[in-house]
Design a protein around this motif. Structure first.
Motif, short mmCIF file in Angstrom:
data_model
loop_
_atom_site.label_atom_id
_atom_site.label_comp_id
_atom_site.label_asym_id
_atom_site.label_seq_id
_atom_site.Cartn_x
_atom_site.Cartn_y
_atom_site.Cartn_z
N ASP A 4 46.55 43.78 34.65
CA ASP A 4 45.89 45.01 34.21
C ASP A 4 44.80 45.41 35.20
OD1 ASP A 4 47.47 45.10 32.01
OD2 ASP A 4 45.95 44.37 30.59
N VAL A 5 44.04 44.42 35.59
CA VAL A 5 42.95 44.69 36.54
C VAL A 5 43.03 43.68 37.68
CG1 VAL A 5 40.46 44.84 36.89
CG2 VAL A 5 41.44 45.48 34.67
N VAL A 6 43.02 44.18 38.90
CA VAL A 6 42.91 43.33 40.08
C VAL A 6 41.55 43.57 40.71
CG1 VAL A 6 43.69 43.06 42.46
CG2 VAL A 6 45.35 43.03 40.60
N ILE A 7 40.80 42.50 40.84
CA ILE A 7 39.49 42.58 41.49
C ILE A 7 39.65 42.04 42.91
CG2 ILE A 7 37.12 41.71 41.48
CD1 ILE A 7 37.40 41.51 38.38
N VAL A 8 39.23 42.81 43.89
CA VAL A 8 39.37 42.37 45.28
C VAL A 8 38.04 41.78 45.74
CG1 VAL A 8 40.01 43.02 47.62
CG2 VAL A 8 40.99 44.25 45.66
N GLY A 9 38.06 40.47 45.98
CA GLY A 9 36.86 39.79 46.45
C GLY A 9 36.28 38.89 45.38
N ALA A 10 36.36 37.57 45.62
CA ALA A 10 35.80 36.61 44.67
C ALA A 10 34.44 36.15 45.14
CB ALA A 10 36.74 35.43 44.48
N GLY A 11 33.55 37.11 45.38
CA GLY A 11 32.15 36.77 45.55
C GLY A 11 31.52 36.70 44.18
N GLY A 12 30.20 36.62 44.16
CA GLY A 12 29.52 36.57 42.89
C GLY A 12 29.84 37.79 42.04
N HIS A 13 29.88 38.95 42.66
CA HIS A 13 30.08 40.17 41.90
C HIS A 13 31.48 40.23 41.30
CE1 HIS A 13 26.62 42.58 43.97
NE2 HIS A 13 26.27 41.37 43.61
N GLY A 14 32.49 39.90 42.12
CA GLY A 14 33.86 39.93 41.61
C GLY A 14 34.04 38.94 40.46
N LEU A 15 33.48 37.76 40.62
CA LEU A 15 33.64 36.73 39.59
C LEU A 15 32.89 37.11 38.31
CD1 LEU A 15 33.27 33.64 41.93
CD2 LEU A 15 35.36 34.36 40.74
N ALA A 16 31.68 37.63 38.47
CA ALA A 16 30.92 38.03 37.28
C ALA A 16 31.63 39.18 36.56
CB ALA A 16 29.50 38.43 37.69
N THR A 17 32.20 40.06 37.34
CA THR A 17 32.92 41.19 36.73
C THR A 17 34.10 40.69 35.92
OG1 THR A 17 32.26 42.56 38.60
CG2 THR A 17 34.08 43.38 37.25
#
Ligand SMILES: Cc1cc2nc3c(=O)[nH]c(=O)nc-3n(C[C@H](O)[C@H](O)[C@H](O)COP(=O)(O)OP(=O)(O)OC[C@H]3O[C@@H](n4cnc5c(N)ncnc54)[C@H](O)[C@@H]3O)c2cc1C
Lengths: 415, 937
Positions: free
Chosen positions: A33-46
């Motif tokens: 459903d949702v792909v987040i690009v980038g597993a930095g702090g922001h991507g992971l928290a999101t």
């Protein structure tokens, strides 16, 4: 055999035990459903807040390298919310409140330490702007104090507050609730929380293109094949402009190297965070004992994660000038990250010009402190397809309307 | 030589490192471990040392040094550390220098390969720098037993050093560690100069930081010995085998009497033989390749090694069967040699695991460099020499010299089959060296989980096999994650003895290849560098250049306090006798007096720091029209004009005046702090956007001294100083410019006013500046400083860029719409002025504020709200930008930026500063002589 020689290693409270379980590496599925690009702090928290606050768990976080190995692993972890403008204070203070409960929420010893942050003033202009910011902060309910040089000395005795330095300390702003946290643990805490709720964390998976159906994005091309997506949320920090270009739009971002360094472990000498923008250095002593110092930004644009040596030299000159006893410390390791700097030194959060795509970028030199806050509002924005109220002022459109939130002129503090 | 360690005096021999001296004196415990508090001994012999970190108290004093690299001098005092340094309370005041060097070939490391490279490159005539971190050249050849050209290695080393010394273009830098390999073959190195001396001459810099630009680099930094991990592998007495043998043969120190040697490659056998030949009893030899491993150790009450436990390896790679206990006071371990790939990796080169060498070796080159000898996994002496020589010649050739290789010695190693005198067991028979490949073996499986907590992978961080397994169990699959989870490899030894171990363990657990798992990234510096060295001379007054004007000495003599404005020192005010009290009170009295003088009589200020940029060329007018918001192309020769420039976002960037000196020459002034910024800004537009414009910009700030002569009597004073100048209001109008002789000096006189008074700015070449000033002062003029300047301009509602503005303010917000041309087709910022938010009504605008009590001087930076007392969150309506007590107004007043301010004159607001709340009335910003009669009179 003596007791001493037989003791096995029991980590004192200086190094917390990490959980026995963090996450597993899955194979990517064909669609999320949702792909987040980038597993930095922001991507992971999101991802974490998408799952936790909105029950959206069909989510993948794609990371081209190792999880949280970008700026998240490289920053100097300063957390504060004493920004000048109401819009900034609101989102950073929201983040700070989350930080205050994060250790419990994540069930992870993230070493959040509210040891206070000093921002030093070295000329009359600094004093004026410092007081202005303190007063603005207080009206916004953000804890802030203006300290005289003598008061500064009490908070940080090793700081050289004498008048005979090149740029004497004329005062400082102080936010007692500000502090530091352990970046890796924060990232892993969010990663674990997201994983437990069903999010796929996919490492070594670089996004290098997007597939569209008309105006709408339908998935991402990656080094591990095509992955379909209902929505794509960019969270790639210094590389966001590269992704935007693949999507066919331009962002007002400039990517620059930013360096930091650590010393060897040292007996405790510094129990607060000190930042100076005019003399350019910022430093804290991490819980294990190393001094962590950040340098100035490299002037040129680039994506290579390495900065210039002279920047480190300048930074050490500033450090030794302000903290004479640091002269005996050693630089153990230096490194660089790539920061995405926006024209008004404020982030860009919201919908992108392509349907189904969201952007979160432009945090530049100071996005670590926002990690839980941005995860919260970005997740909400994605979940509802409209900006979270705290994100509204930070929409990309402000560069068209001119409603900028300029945080370098007045706050004049980079991190 | 005498030295003191942990309060006890010992004797050392010349050439001893502190580690060698401690071993010589039988000091076995040299540190306590960081977390577990376990005793630790000397483990290595060089940069790889993980245990023996010391604080040196003698000399300049330094913390966290490796005892293996501290040279002992007579009177050295040092103490052990428990994994943490101690900064003390006194700063290091020693001198640190920096220097720059260019060379054709930089050779890093003066072992056999590096020496051969330097000899070959040097012979070609190329400019060569050879750097080595040790005090003597030789690297691995120091204390080596091989014969070169039939003679001891030391002879060849001496000859090589002599040959290098005779080459005029070769510079040899001993005690110099190359620490960083940056882009464009730019390397940094640290040369230790005074630290090894008991009594260094006072002029000598303690260390020197080299910035080296090398056209070619030969990396010959050797290799670091890698241990094998097993339970209780951290006892004092457990050492690296090669290191143990080197102590014996190089320093004449026996690190034990009775040894067990444990290894996975032939190097361990060589070490065993060398130890035996030096007189150590080698009680047992455990070679992984023969299925024999050390599974644990025993210790005495102090924790010092007393025995090794040796067991056979089972088919599953785990120890099988009951261990045999072998009493020993030295357990010499060697898992292999790790090439010092750090600099290669820093330069961007990639590494790969070599099964042949059982180590990571350089795989690709990213810059102009070559790795040779042990640094690329070539451990055979003859081969390393040949490789070095070839690389030196190639590097020289690549820089345009004719290289031919060095003359190489014949190499004769000590045969292995020789019977050890001290031991019954032969080291040759049955253990032939030739063709026995090394085993990639990292860790002996402990008996149980508890024991895994005593298998130390990183000795300095006290990180164990159990930690590593927990990391993997938690789901970590990348060496970067494991490093961060366990802290392995993050200590001051930079993971030299732990990094590859951890990769090996990880590869085993995950069933992946070594290359696939890979090392963590090697980051500069190679060994830790002192903060003070990096700071160099940029400390104290030299931290940043101080810029002073030609009149500075006069201001100082008059007792003026100075204000830092950018790098400039500007006189703040000029206190006079009788103006007393706290500094704040003195300033107030002085400023009131100075202001009165300017308004009622005549006063002068040193305005030399204003940025001055001369523009020449046919298109200057057109250029200025694009840069400023106003029209400048129409400016007549001999006239001046005020201008505002905006950034691309439409916000005020700077302001100042432009004077047209002649048809093609213009003089721009900028604010003091922004002079550099503005020049950069002009150049950026000229060079990147409008290269076709004929405009040249030159900074002339320091070429001219400027005296602002202000006040109703200024005309009279000027007339007296410049008898040939017609100063009448008709011929020298406001905003006119004249060249004239003033006080007999060549000068440019501008009738410009930043105070609202009749005023002139007189420029004279800097070297006449003081003479001009003295002449002005002799005319009975009152000197004033920056504070008075601020008050005078604020009374007139004139803004200061950076005080009223903060990057969010347009000229229109400042009520300066008059300075923005409506007719010009374009200028920088124009388009932004049309954006919805920038063009909207009700933005923050410049206003004046009068505190209702007519007494309180508001704090600059106070925020403005609509009603007291504010409880958060209270929206702010603006803030106080400038605030002063005014002599002319006989009351305090302020300037502020207020939302919709222009429409709110007369309204009451509350200024909030900390806990202080002051009611104020919003008024128009110009408080003094609104018509400008005084200025124009
Ligand atoms: C030296 C330094 C010091 C800093 N100090 C502070 C500080 O003290 N306080 C503070 O608040 N902030 C600080 N910052 C800023 C802060 O680190 C960043 O603003 C913040 O980490 C950015 O968010 P992030 O964690 O999501 O970024 P990152 O961790 O950089 O995450 C972005 C991720 O996206 C991945 N990615 C990029 N492109 C792709 C692609 N095509 N496909 C898949 N994945 C991709 C990257 O590999 C990376 O992991 C500092 C930054 C640096 C470099």
């Amino acid at each position: 055999m003596s007791e001493r020689s037989e003791r096995t290693v029991r980590r004192s409270d200086e190094t917390p035990e990490h959980p026995d379980f963090l996450w597993r590496d899955p194979e990517p599925r064909r669609h999320y459903d949702v792909v987040i690009v980038g597993a930095g702090g922001h991507g992971l928290a999101t991802a974490y807040y998408l799952a936790k606050n909105h029950g959206i768990t069909d989510v993948a976080v794609l990371e081209r390298g190792w999880l949280a190995g970008g700026n998240m692993a490289r920053n100097t972890t300063i957390i504060r919310s004493n920004y000048l403008w109401d819009e900034s204070a609101a989102i950073y203070e929201h983040a700070l409140k989350l930080w205050e409960g994060l250790e419990d929420d994540l069930g992870y010893p993230i070493r959040f330490s509210q040891r206070g942050v000093l921002n030093l003033a070295h000329n009359l202009g600094d004093v004026r702007e410092g007081r202005r910011r303190v007063n603005a902060n207080r009206l916004n309910g953000v804890d802030a104090e203006w300290l005289t040089p003598d008061e500064v000395k009490k908070v940080c005795p090793i700081l050289n507050t004498s008048p005979d330095v090149r740029y004497p300390v004329l005062g400082a702003t102080f936010q007692p609730r500000a502090g530091i946290a352990k970046h890796d643990y924060v990232a892993w805490g969010f990663a674990r929380g997201a994983y437990q709720r069903g999010v796929d964390l996919i490492q070594n998976c670089e996004v290098h293109g997007f597939r569209r159906d008309g105006e709408r994005v339908v998935g991402v091309e990656t080094s591990r094949g095509f992955i379909g997506a209902g929505a794509v949320a960019l969270s790639a920090a210094g590389h966001t402009s590269v992704l935007a270009e693949q999507l066919g739009f331009r962002l007002p971002l400039q990517s620059h190297p930013l360096q930091a360094l650590v010393s060897e472990l040292l007996e405790q000498v510094l129990d607060t965070v000190v930042m100076s923008n005019s003399v350019h250095v910022y430093v804290s002593q991490a819980h294990k004992g190393e001094l962590v110092l950040g340098a100035g930004i490299d002037a040129y644009n680039g994506y290579g994660q390495r900065g210039s040596f002279h920047v480190i030299e300048q930074q050490m000159a500033a450090a030794v000038e302000l903290f004479p006893i640091f002269s005996r410390a050693h630089v153990l390791r230096t490194w660089g990250g790539i920061v995405d700097v926006s024209p008004d030194a404020s982030p860009i959060i919201g919908r992108a010009p392509v349907d189904g795509v969201y952007v979160n970028c432009g945090w530049g030199t100071g996005g670590f402190k926002a990690t839980p806050g941005v995860g919260w509002v970005y997740a909400d924005t994605i979940a509802h397809g409209r900006p979270h109220p705290l994100a509204e002022p930070f929409a990309l459109e402000r560069f068209v309307t001119g409603a900028l939130i300029d945080e370098h002129g007045a706050a004049a503090v980079a991190h | 030589m005498r030295f003191v360690f942990d309060g006890r005096e010992h004797i050392a021999e010349p050439g001893d490192t502190l580690a060698a001296a401690l071993l010589r004196n039988g000091v076995r415990i040299v540190a306590t471990s960081l977390y577990a508090g376990r005793p630790r001994g000397v483990f290595g012999i060089g940069a790889e040392e993980p245990n023996a970190y010391v604080h040196v108290d003698s000399g300049g004093g330094e913390t966290m040094l490796r005892a293996t690299q501290v040279e002992v001098y007579d009177g050295l005092r040092a103490r052990s550390l428990a994994g943490k340094g101690d900064l003390g309370t006194e700063p290091d005041t020693a001198r640190y220098d920096k220097t720059h060097a260019h060379c054709d070939v930089l050779v890093v490391g003066a072992g056999p390969a590096g020496l051969a490279a330097a000899l070959a490159a040097g012979a070609s005539g190329a400019r060569v720098i050879l750097a080595d971190e040790q005090p003597a050249l030789g690297g691995g050849l120091l204390g080596a037993r091989a014969l070169l050209d039939g003679a001891p290695a030391a002879d060849w080393l001496a000859a090589a050093a002599a040959r290098l010394a005779a080459m005029p273009e070769v510079r040899v830098l001993p005690r110099t560690t190359v620490t960083g390999y940056h882009d464009h073959n730019y390397l940094t190195a640290v040369e230790r100069r005074a630290d090894c001396l008991a009594d260094p001459p006072p002029h000598m810099a303690r260390q020197r930081l080299w910035h080296i630009r090398a056209r070619q680099v030969v990396l010959a930094a050797g290799a670091h010995e890698r241990p094998i991990a097993f339970a209780d592998n951290d006892r004092p007495g457990v050492m690296l085998a090669g290191a143990a043998a080197s102590y014996a043969w190089r320093h004449g120190v026996l690190p034990g009497r009775r040894a067990v040697v444990f290894g996975a490659h032939d190097g361990a056998l060589v070490a065993a033989r060398d130890l035996a030949d030096a007189g150590v009893e080698v009680a047992a030899l455990a070679d992984v390749r023969d299925g024999s491993v050390v599974v644990g150790t025993e210790a005495d009450a102090d924790g010092v090694l007393t025995a090794a436990l040796i067991a056979p390896l089972g088919a599953d790679g785990r120890p099988a069967g009951a261990p045999e206990r072998v009493g020993c006071d030295l357990l010499a371990v060697s898992g292999g040699w790790d090439p010092a790939v750090h600099l290669c990796s820093q330069s961007g080169g990639r590494l790969a695991w070599s099964d042949e060498v059982a180590a990571f070796v350089p795989a690709t080159s990213a810059q102009q460099e070559r790795s040779v000898g042990a640094a690329r996994g070539t451990f055979d002496l003859a081969a390393a020499l040949a490789e070095g020589s070839d690389a030196g010649a190639q590097a020289a050739e690549a820089t345009g010299f004719q290289g031919s290789g060095a003359e190489l010695p014949t190499v004769e190693s000590v045969p292995m089959d020789r019977q050890s005198p001290a031991d019954e067991r032969p080291f040759g028979a049955g253990r032939a060296l030739a063709g026995r490949p090394p085993a990639a073996f990292f860790c002996v499986e402990p008996a149980d989980e508890a024991a895994a907590g005593r298998v130390f992978v990183d000795l300095q961080r006290d990180a164990t096999l159990r930690d590593l397994r927990r990391a993997v169990g938690a789901g970590m699959t990348s060496s970067e994650h494991v490093k961060r989870y366990t802290t392995i490899g993050t200590a001051a030894d930079q993971g030299r003895t732990s990094g590859v171990l951890a990769v090996g363990l990880l590869a085993n657990v995950l069933g992946r290849s070594m290359t696939d798992v890979g090392t963590t990234t090697y980051r500069p510096p190679y060994t830790p560098m002192s903060f003070a060295l990096l700071a160099g001379r940029d400390r104290g007054r030299l931290a940043d250049p101080e810029r002073i004007t030609a009149l500075h000495a006069w201001h100082e003599a008059r007792g003026a306090p100075f204000e830092d404005v950018g790098q400039w020192k500007r006189p703040w005010y000029f206190p006079q006798p009788g103006e007393t009290g706290q500094p704040q009170d003195t300033m107030e009295q002085a400023v009131l007096r100075e202001c009165r003088a300017a308004r009622e009589d005549v006063a002068a200020m040193d305005a030399s720091t204003l940025g001055k940029i001369e523009l020449q060329g046919a298109d200057v007018g057109e250029f200025l029209d694009r840069i400023y918001t106003g029209v400048f192309s129409a400016l007549k020769v001999g006239r001046c004009k005020y201008g505002v420039m905006c950034a691309a976002d439409g916000m005020v960037l700077d302001d100042g005046t432009v004077s047209r000196l002649s048809e093609g020459r213009w003089l721009m002034t900028t604010t003091t702090g922004n002079a550099g910024v503005v020049l950069d800004w002009l150049e950026e537009w000229l060079q990147t956007e409008w290269p076709s414009l004929d405009v040249r910009c030159t900074s002339v700030t320091e070429q001219w001294a400027t005296v602002a002569l202000v006040g109703p009597r200024s005309r009279e004073v000027l007339a007296g100083l410049a008898p040939d100048l017609d100063v009448s209001n008709e011929s020298f109008r406001f905003m006119d410019f004249r060249e004239a002789e003033v006080a007999g000096l060549p000068a440019r006189v501008f009738r410009i006013s930043f105070s609202g008074e009749l005023a002139y700015e007189i420029n004279t070449p800097s070297w006449y500046g003081l003479a001009l000033w003295q002449a002005v002062m002799a005319a009975g003029v009152t000197p004033y400083g920056t504070e008075t300047m601020h008050v005078l301009r604020a009374e007139k509602g004139f803004v200061i860029v950076g005080q009223e503005t903060d990057g969010t303010v347009t000229p229109q917000d400042l009520g300066m719409g008059w300075a923005v041309s409506k007719k010009k087709p374009d200028f920088v910022g124009k388009r932004s002025h049309q954006r919805a938010d920038t063009a909207r009504a009700g933005r923050k605008q410049l206003v004046g504020l009068l505190p209702d009590d007519a007494r309180t001087v508001l704090a600059e930076g106070a925020q403005l709200v609509t009603g007291p007392p504010p409880t958060p969150p209270t929206p702010t309506h603006g803030h106080v930008t400038s605030s002063y007590r005014s002599a002319a107004l006989e009351r305090p007043f302020a300037l502020a930026m207020v939302i919709d301010g222009a429409a709110r004159h007369g309204e009451t607001l509350y200024a909030v500063d900390g806990d202080q709340v002051t009611p104020v009335t919003v008024v128009e910003p110009v408080r003094y002589d609104k018509e400008g009669a005084r200025r124009d009179g």
